[in-house]
Enzyme design. Structure first.
Site, short mmCIF file in Angstrom:
data_model
loop_
_atom_site.label_atom_id
_atom_site.label_comp_id
_atom_site.label_asym_id
_atom_site.label_seq_id
_atom_site.Cartn_x
_atom_site.Cartn_y
_atom_site.Cartn_z
N HIS A 39 -1.08 -1.19 -4.39
CA HIS A 39 -2.36 -0.77 -3.82
C HIS A 39 -2.34 0.74 -3.58
CE1 HIS A 39 -6.04 -1.59 -1.42
NE2 HIS A 39 -5.61 -0.60 -0.64
N SER A 91 0.83 -1.21 0.00
CA SER A 91 0.00 0.00 0.00
C SER A 91 0.86 1.24 0.00
CB SER A 91 -0.91 0.01 1.22
OG SER A 91 -1.47 1.30 1.35
N MET A 145 -8.69 8.70 -0.93
CA MET A 145 -9.57 9.14 0.16
C MET A 145 -10.06 10.55 -0.14
SD MET A 145 -7.41 7.80 3.42
CE MET A 145 -6.63 6.18 3.42
N ASP A 201 -4.47 3.99 -2.25
CA ASP A 201 -5.60 4.38 -1.40
C ASP A 201 -6.07 5.79 -1.74
OD1 ASP A 201 -6.04 2.12 0.45
OD2 ASP A 201 -3.93 2.46 0.92
N ASP A 205 -7.41 -6.03 3.69
CA ASP A 205 -6.75 -4.72 3.73
C ASP A 205 -6.76 -4.14 5.13
OD1 ASP A 205 -5.72 -2.22 3.22
OD2 ASP A 205 -7.37 -1.55 1.92
N MET A 228 -11.95 5.04 -1.52
CA MET A 228 -12.64 5.38 -0.27
C MET A 228 -13.25 6.76 -0.46
SD MET A 228 -9.76 3.86 2.29
CE MET A 228 -8.54 3.89 0.99
N HIS A 247 -8.10 1.59 -4.53
CA HIS A 247 -9.12 1.45 -3.48
C HIS A 247 -9.80 2.79 -3.29
CE1 HIS A 247 -9.76 0.43 1.09
NE2 HIS A 247 -10.90 0.57 0.44
N MET A 256 -12.18 -5.33 4.68
CA MET A 256 -11.40 -4.35 5.45
C MET A 256 -11.15 -4.91 6.86
SD MET A 256 -10.72 -1.90 3.41
CE MET A 256 -9.77 -1.03 4.67
C1 DX5 Z 1 -6.62 1.96 5.14
C2 DX5 Z 1 -6.13 1.60 3.78
C3 DX5 Z 1 -5.09 0.56 3.73
C4 DX5 Z 1 -3.83 0.92 4.46
C5 DX5 Z 1 -3.29 -0.35 4.98
O1 DX5 Z 1 -7.54 2.96 4.99
O2 DX5 Z 1 -7.22 1.12 2.98
O3 DX5 Z 1 -4.81 0.15 2.40
O4 DX5 Z 1 -2.85 1.54 3.67
O5 DX5 Z 1 -2.18 -0.02 5.72
P1 DX5 Z 1 -1.58 -0.94 6.85
O6 DX5 Z 1 -1.05 -2.18 6.17
O7 DX5 Z 1 -0.51 -0.07 7.38
O8 DX5 Z 1 -2.67 -1.27 7.83
ZN ZN Z 2 -6.66 0.24 1.01
#
Ligand code: DX5
Ligand code: ZN
Length: 244
Positions: free
Chosen positions: A35, A10, A39, A37, A199, A70, A68, A161
């Protein structure tokens, strides 16, 4: 039981000023996915990156991008994300009945316990496929697996999740282990075979807990990029899974 796990480092835990350096470094460990993220500050209490950065990233790597989303309103932004060329886009099921909004702080996330009408989300999954990408669907920790039922045969990946989304480096929520088994059962019942990704909070201890239940893809942020040697850390996760 399990021969090969797919790893999705990630980039939330990578160095945002040195994305390309971190991509080149992590590529030496041959991860199956990168990956990313996304947001929006509404679905989760944090803001990260959007389509222009993903597009730039896609240009410099041949590793598949696992994006991903979010975000509360994927319908409005889907075309921009499709135009990045990302190989896989994951939507959150919590927006199925309308845009979901998270709390202002970490430690909780939107959940949903029924689907009013599956069609809007089905249309988004179709739009992703029509745009040439794979489609994933993610479930927050408090959303039960049963709500996946209308979508399980349509998606390429289910994301369980194992933390409340929004931040890297949180502790793994144990209930995710059983949820993986429930997704496997639901998929089998439907005659579907999506990849199952977990995740959040994945490390050498938690990785085998979910792969033995049938998880195929492990997202790892802090455990990889936060380690003194990310490539060693990535290999240690692969090894931990193989031992079980
Ligand atoms: C959380 C993200 C994850 C995050 C995971 O909101 O969706 O992808 O980066 O990170 P770790 O492995 O540090 O929990
Ligand atoms: Zn993620």
């Amino acid at each position: 039981m399990f021969s090969k796990v797919q790893i999705a480092p990630s980039f939330l835990s990578a160095d945002f000023m040195n994305f390309e350096r971190d991509v080149r470094m992590i590529e030496q460990g041959a991860p199956e996915w990168l990956h990313i993220d996304v947001m929006d500050g509404h679905f989760v209490p944090n803001l990260t990156i959007g389509p222009p950065v993903i597009k730039a990233l896609h240009k410099i790597t041949t590793t598949a991008l696992d994006v991903h989303l979010m975000i509360s309103n994927p319908a409005e932004q889907l075309d921009s994300f499709l135009s990045t060329g990302a190989e896989l886009l994951t939507l959150h099921i919590e927006n199925a009945n309308g845009p979901a909004r998270g709390a202002a702080t970490a430690g909780s996330s939107p959940s949903i316990d029924h689907i009013e009408d599956p069609q809007p989300l089905i249309r988004l999954i179709d739009r992703i496929h029509d745009g040439g990408s794979l489609a994933g669907i993610a479930l927050n920790p408090d959303t039960p697996v049963a709500v996946l039922e209308p979508f399980i045969s349509l998606v390429d990946m289910v994301v369980v999740m194992s933390v409340h989304p929004g931040f890297g480096g949180q502790s793994f929520i144990m209930a995710a282990v059983d949820k993986v088994a429930q997704v496997v059962a639901l998929a089998r019942q439907a005659g579907a075979d999506p990849l199952i990704e977990v995740d959040g909070g994945i490390n050498v201890q938690t990785a085998p807990l979910v792969t033995t239940q049938g998880a195929d893809v492990l997202v790892a942020g802090n455990a990889v990029f936060g380690a003194p040697d990310p490539l060693v850390a990535l290999q240690q996760i692969r090894d931990a899974v193989l031992k079980h």
